[in-house]
Design a protein around this motif. Structure first.
Motif, PDB file in Angstrom:
ATOM      1  N   PHE A 170       7.809  30.219 111.938  1.00  0.00           N
ATOM      2  CA  PHE A 170       6.636  30.980 111.536  1.00  0.00           C
ATOM      3  C   PHE A 170       5.489  30.038 111.185  1.00  0.00           C
ATOM      4  O   PHE A 170       5.702  28.951 110.638  1.00  0.00           O
ATOM      5  CB  PHE A 170       6.945  31.842 110.304  1.00  0.00           C
ATOM      6  N   ILE A 171       4.279  30.466 111.477  1.00  0.00           N
ATOM      7  CA  ILE A 171       3.061  29.806 111.018  1.00  0.00           C
ATOM      8  C   ILE A 171       2.129  30.892 110.487  1.00  0.00           C
ATOM      9  O   ILE A 171       1.914  31.913 111.152  1.00  0.00           O
ATOM     10  CB  ILE A 171       2.361  29.017 112.135  1.00  0.00           C
ATOM     11  N   THR A 172       1.588  30.679 109.291  1.00  0.00           N
ATOM     12  CA  THR A 172       0.665  31.638 108.685  1.00  0.00           C
ATOM     13  C   THR A 172      -0.733  31.041 108.629  1.00  0.00           C
ATOM     14  O   THR A 172      -0.911  29.906 108.177  1.00  0.00           O
ATOM     15  CB  THR A 172       1.122  32.022 107.269  1.00  0.00           C
ATOM     16  N   ILE A 173      -1.699  31.803 109.115  1.00  0.00           N
ATOM     17  CA  ILE A 173      -3.105  31.416 109.083  1.00  0.00           C
ATOM     18  C   ILE A 173      -3.802  32.262 108.023  1.00  0.00           C
ATOM     19  O   ILE A 173      -3.663  33.488 108.011  1.00  0.00           O
ATOM     20  CB  ILE A 173      -3.780  31.648 110.445  1.00  0.00           C
ATOM     21  N   GLY A 174      -4.528  31.643 107.110  1.00  0.00           N
ATOM     22  CA  GLY A 174      -5.209  32.372 106.045  1.00  0.00           C
ATOM     23  C   GLY A 174      -6.642  31.903 105.870  1.00  0.00           C
ATOM     24  O   GLY A 174      -6.977  30.750 106.173  1.00  0.00           O
ATOM     25  N   TYR A 175      -7.491  32.803 105.409  1.00  0.00           N
ATOM     26  CA  TYR A 175      -8.872  32.416 105.132  1.00  0.00           C
ATOM     27  C   TYR A 175      -9.459  33.340 104.064  1.00  0.00           C
ATOM     28  O   TYR A 175      -9.006  34.481 103.890  1.00  0.00           O
ATOM     29  CB  TYR A 175      -9.732  32.469 106.399  1.00  0.00           C
ATOM     30  N   ARG A 176     -10.450  32.841 103.356  1.00  0.00           N
ATOM     31  CA  ARG A 176     -11.197  33.628 102.375  1.00  0.00           C
ATOM     32  C   ARG A 176     -12.586  33.915 102.941  1.00  0.00           C
ATOM     33  O   ARG A 176     -13.233  33.034 103.487  1.00  0.00           O
ATOM     34  CB  ARG A 176     -11.312  32.890 101.039  1.00  0.00           C
ATOM     35  N   TYR A 279      -2.673  35.976 108.597  1.00  0.00           N
ATOM     36  CA  TYR A 279      -2.079  36.396 109.867  1.00  0.00           C
ATOM     37  C   TYR A 279      -0.793  35.599 110.048  1.00  0.00           C
ATOM     38  O   TYR A 279      -0.809  34.366 109.969  1.00  0.00           O
ATOM     39  CB  TYR A 279      -3.036  36.129 111.029  1.00  0.00           C
ATOM     40  N   VAL A 280       0.290  36.297 110.290  1.00  0.00           N
ATOM     41  CA  VAL A 280       1.605  35.653 110.438  1.00  0.00           C
ATOM     42  C   VAL A 280       1.973  35.630 111.912  1.00  0.00           C
ATOM     43  O   VAL A 280       1.985  36.667 112.586  1.00  0.00           O
ATOM     44  CB  VAL A 280       2.684  36.395 109.625  1.00  0.00           C
ATOM     45  N   PHE A 281       2.283  34.422 112.429  1.00  0.00           N
ATOM     46  CA  PHE A 281       2.668  34.241 113.819  1.00  0.00           C
ATOM     47  C   PHE A 281       4.106  33.729 113.882  1.00  0.00           C
ATOM     48  O   PHE A 281       4.557  32.984 113.001  1.00  0.00           O
ATOM     49  CB  PHE A 281       1.746  33.232 114.518  1.00  0.00           C
ATOM     50  N   TYR A 282       4.793  34.122 114.946  1.00  0.00           N
ATOM     51  CA  TYR A 282       6.200  33.705 115.114  1.00  0.00           C
ATOM     52  C   TYR A 282       6.467  33.325 116.565  1.00  0.00           C
ATOM     53  O   TYR A 282       5.941  33.955 117.490  1.00  0.00           O
ATOM     54  CB  TYR A 282       7.139  34.841 114.716  1.00  0.00           C
ATOM     55  N   ARG A 283       7.274  32.286 116.758  1.00  0.00           N
ATOM     56  CA  ARG A 283       7.727  31.897 118.091  1.00  0.00           C
ATOM     57  C   ARG A 283       9.234  31.909 118.135  1.00  0.00           C
ATOM     58  O   ARG A 283       9.904  31.301 117.295  1.00  0.00           O
ATOM     59  CB  ARG A 283       7.201  30.506 118.455  1.00  0.00           C
ATOM     60  N   GLU A 284       9.800  32.615 119.120  1.00  0.00           N
ATOM     61  CA  GLU A 284      11.255  32.694 119.261  1.00  0.00           C
ATOM     62  C   GLU A 284      11.790  31.420 119.883  1.00  0.00           C
ATOM     63  O   GLU A 284      11.108  30.762 120.659  1.00  0.00           O
ATOM     64  CB  GLU A 284      11.632  33.897 120.122  1.00  0.00           C
TER      65      GLU A 284
END
Length: 284
Positions: A170-176, A279-284
């Motif tokens: 998982f990789i999470t992208i965040g911003y304010r 935003y949460v991204f996932y790679r199988e």
């Protein structure tokens, strides 16, 4: 402070303190003398079994200096404490750690780190090799290449993306973000640009996806197998981040946003909305 004489011979007094400080590639370790000499004929045993410490390199603070990988040395030192190998799940640096074990002349640790492949060229209990560097240069080249080729083929048939070295995660992208909303109309809203896009996840995955566009200044020494929430990107376009994740095979699986409101000025009804979005991204 030297170790006390064991009583065997007055000439065998060891010129090293009981507690020794090491500087390994810039990382400081503190351990016992007995730990460093626990494996006979190893490089550390040879270094600290000398009658004099004058020939050993030291840093500016007097610590013994070893010019090797400071992060991987933790596993070398851990092995020397009880001669057992304990690694995190999905450890990505197995091949590099094997090279470190060869440098420190720890043959039993080298054997434990070697990929386990059966005589029928099938995978053993350890599954797929953790990385392409797991093969040791000392193994017979023809036989080892054939075995590793069969193992790679088996891995590719079982794990999607195994042949190109891609790992799941998982990789999470965040911003304010914030914007000011006037009292008269929503058309008067004034948006501010995204100041910083933050990246959370495993260090190795973040570096793979974003490469040179990843700013690691807030967490520069994080090992590849560890997780971080302190990286951020050198650009401020969310779409650019999404494109890089998509190119690396990631898919968005969840998103979340929260917001707060406050009055911009006491004499007006203008309001400032501040939000945080992930935003949460996932790679199988």
């Amino acid at each position: 402070m030297a170790l006390p004489d064991s009583g065997i011979s007055g000439e065998e007094v060891i010129p090293f303190p009981e507690i020794i400080e090491l500087n390994v590639g810039g990382q400081v370790y503190i351990t016992r003398y007995s730990t460093l000499t626990s494996v006979p004929d190893s490089l550390l045993w040879e270094m600290f079994s000398q009658k004099s410490a004058k020939g050993l390199a030291r840093d500016t603070k007097g610590r013994f200096f070893v010019d090797r990988d400071g992060f991987l040395f933790r596993y070398i030192l851990d092995y020397m404490r009880d001669q057992q190998l304990v690694l995190p799940d999905h450890f990505p640096e197995r091949g590099r750690l094997q090279r470190e074990a060869e440098f420190f002349n720890l043959p039993e640790l080298v054997k434990l780190l070697a990929p386990k492949i059966s005589k029928q060229n099938s995978l053993g209990d350890e599954g797929c090799p953790s990385d392409p560097e797991d093969s040791s240069p000392g193994i017979d080249s023809a036989r080892s290449l054939g075995s590793l080729g069969a193992a790679a083929a088996a891995c590719s048939s079982l794990v999607p993306g195994a042949m190109d070295g891609k790992r799941s995660g998982f990789i999470t992208i965040g911003y304010r973000g914030s914007y000011t909303l006037g009292r008269d109309s929503h058309t008067d809203a004034k948006f501010r640009r995204v100041a910083r896009i933050m990246v959370c996840g495993k260090t190795s995955l973040a570096k793979e996806v974003f490469g040179e566009t990843l700013n690691e200044s807030r967490d520069p020494d994080r090992p590849p197998e560890r997780y971080t929430s302190r990286y951020y990107l050198k650009f401020t376009f969310l779409e650019q981040a999404f494109d890089k994740l998509a190119d690396a095979g990631f898919h968005m699986v969840a998103c979340n946003s929260t917001g707060t409101c406050a009055f911009a000025h006491e004499q007006t009804d203008d309001k400032i909305w501040t939000s945080y979005t992930e935003y949460v991204f996932y790679r199988e």
